[in-house]
Design an enzyme around this catalytic site. Structure first.
Site, mmCIF file in Angstrom:
data_model
loop_
_atom_site.group_PDB
_atom_site.id
_atom_site.type_symbol
_atom_site.label_atom_id
_atom_site.label_comp_id
_atom_site.label_asym_id
_atom_site.label_seq_id
_atom_site.Cartn_x
_atom_site.Cartn_y
_atom_site.Cartn_z
ATOM 1 N N ASP A 179 -32.601 -32.490 23.024
ATOM 2 C CA ASP A 179 -32.437 -31.483 21.991
ATOM 3 C C ASP A 179 -31.427 -32.048 21.001
ATOM 4 O O ASP A 179 -30.654 -32.969 21.329
ATOM 5 C CB ASP A 179 -31.905 -30.199 22.659
ATOM 6 C CG ASP A 179 -31.529 -29.128 21.663
ATOM 7 O OD1 ASP A 179 -30.355 -28.715 21.673
ATOM 8 O OD2 ASP A 179 -32.382 -28.740 20.857
ATOM 9 N N ASP A 217 -29.363 -30.037 18.068
ATOM 10 C CA ASP A 217 -28.181 -29.224 17.784
ATOM 11 C C ASP A 217 -27.564 -28.673 19.074
ATOM 12 O O ASP A 217 -28.226 -28.000 19.849
ATOM 13 C CB ASP A 217 -28.551 -28.067 16.843
ATOM 14 C CG ASP A 217 -29.032 -28.574 15.489
ATOM 15 O OD1 ASP A 217 -29.825 -27.867 14.844
ATOM 16 O OD2 ASP A 217 -28.647 -29.690 15.084
HETATM 17 O O1 LIG Z 1 -31.050 -26.899 19.258
HETATM 18 P P1 LIG Z 1 -32.124 -27.416 18.329
HETATM 19 O O2 LIG Z 1 -33.528 -27.067 18.796
HETATM 20 O O3 LIG Z 1 -31.970 -28.934 18.026
HETATM 21 O O4 LIG Z 1 -31.888 -26.697 16.881
HETATM 22 C C1 LIG Z 1 -31.476 -25.340 16.832
HETATM 23 C C2 LIG Z 1 -31.316 -25.007 15.377
HETATM 24 O O5 LIG Z 1 -32.532 -25.162 14.723
HETATM 25 C C3 LIG Z 1 -30.912 -23.580 15.141
HETATM 26 O O6 LIG Z 1 -31.770 -22.733 15.906
HETATM 27 C C4 LIG Z 1 -31.536 -21.368 15.588
HETATM 28 O O7 LIG Z 1 -32.432 -20.602 16.379
HETATM 29 P P2 LIG Z 1 -33.722 -19.914 15.695
HETATM 30 O O8 LIG Z 1 -34.627 -21.068 15.231
HETATM 31 O O9 LIG Z 1 -33.228 -19.095 14.512
HETATM 32 O O10 LIG Z 1 -34.354 -19.095 16.797
HETATM 33 C C5 LIG Z 1 -30.094 -20.955 15.919
HETATM 34 O O11 LIG Z 1 -29.918 -21.047 17.326
HETATM 35 C C6 LIG Z 1 -29.108 -21.883 15.228
HETATM 36 O O12 LIG Z 1 -27.803 -21.619 15.699
HETATM 37 C C7 LIG Z 1 -29.449 -23.318 15.508
HETATM 38 O O13 LIG Z 1 -28.617 -24.173 14.723
HETATM 39 MG MG LIG Z 2 -29.766 -26.885 20.755
#
Ligand SMILES: O=P(O)(O)OC[C@@H](O)[C@H]1O[C@@H](OP(=O)(O)O)[C@@H](O)[C@@H](O)[C@@H]1O
Ligand SMILES: [Mg+2]
Ligand SMILES: [Zn+2]
Length: 185
Positions: free
Chosen positions: A15, A17
């Site tokens: 993953d 973020d």
């Molecule tokens: O952890 P990965 O998959 O690499 O990326 C997560 C991000 O795209 C964002 O995903 C969003 O979830 P929603 O997409 O809004 O459900 C939130 O959780 C944000 O805080 C986060 O930065």
């Molecule tokens: Mg993540």
């Protein structure tokens, strides 16, 4: 563990973020906001130099939400590649879901489309491939296609740890500790 490919040792799926770089509830919207988690770049390089294929599977709904565009995202991924290359390693593949929750795509984790894309790219099975995430959906997406789940406490991981996790989930403080574990075995 980890399906052997054609001459390659092992594949790992990360993953982004909260595992590679710091996460933000306001989304990681620009290169300025893309801050590597201490030890993560070095961990990726160590795995890469040890023969692991390193893939990234990341939800990027900020694209669909209009918080940033593909050029912004590419700048972050170029920075990731440059930093890992500077440590002598490489990220072999980055696959992202650009969609929002309402798009009902098959690539937004916890659905497993990104993992299937990665398997097809490398012509490798996913059975036993480590998936490293900070959110439950990261682990669920990988486990659904046979991956071994690794949770890190960075990003949202310390909250995720309190949830019901897939059987056999291994928990580590960060990606560096996961790399230590995988490289010591
Ligand atoms: O952890 P990965 O998959 O690499 O990326 C997560 C991000 O795209 C964002 O995903 C969003 O979830 P929603 O997409 O809004 O459900 C939130 O959780 C944000 O805080 C986060 O930065
Ligand atoms: Mg993540
Ligand atoms: Zn998608």
């Amino acid at each position: 563990m980890a399906g052997a490919g054609k001459g390659m040792d092992k594949l790992i799926i990360l993953d982004r973020d909260g595992v590679i770089n710091e996460d933000s509830d306001a989304y990681v919207k620009s290169l300025d906001e893309w801050i590597p988690i201490p030890g993560s770049i070095e961990a990726i390089a160590r795995l890469s130099k040890a023969g692991w294929l390193v893939a990234v599977a990341t939800n990027q709904s900020g694209l669909a939400r209009g918080f940033f565009d593909h050029d912004d995202l590419q700048l972050m991924h170029d920075a990731l590649q440059q930093r890992v290359a500077g440590q002598g390693g490489r990220v072999d593949l980055i696959r992202f879901c650009p969609h929002g929750p309402d798009d009902l795509c098959d690539c937004r984790k916890p659905r497993s489309g990104l993992f299937r894309q990665i398997a097809e790219h490398f012509c490798l099975p996913l059975e036993g491939v480590p998936v490293v995430g900070d959110s439950l959906r990261d682990l669920e997406a990988g486990v659904a296609v046979g991956c071994e789940p690794f949770l890190v406490r960075t990003g949202k991981g310390s909250q995720t740890e309190l949830k019901a996790l897939p059987d056999g989930t291994r928990i580590f403080d960060n990606l560096a500790a996961v790399a230590d574990h995988l490289l010591d075995n």
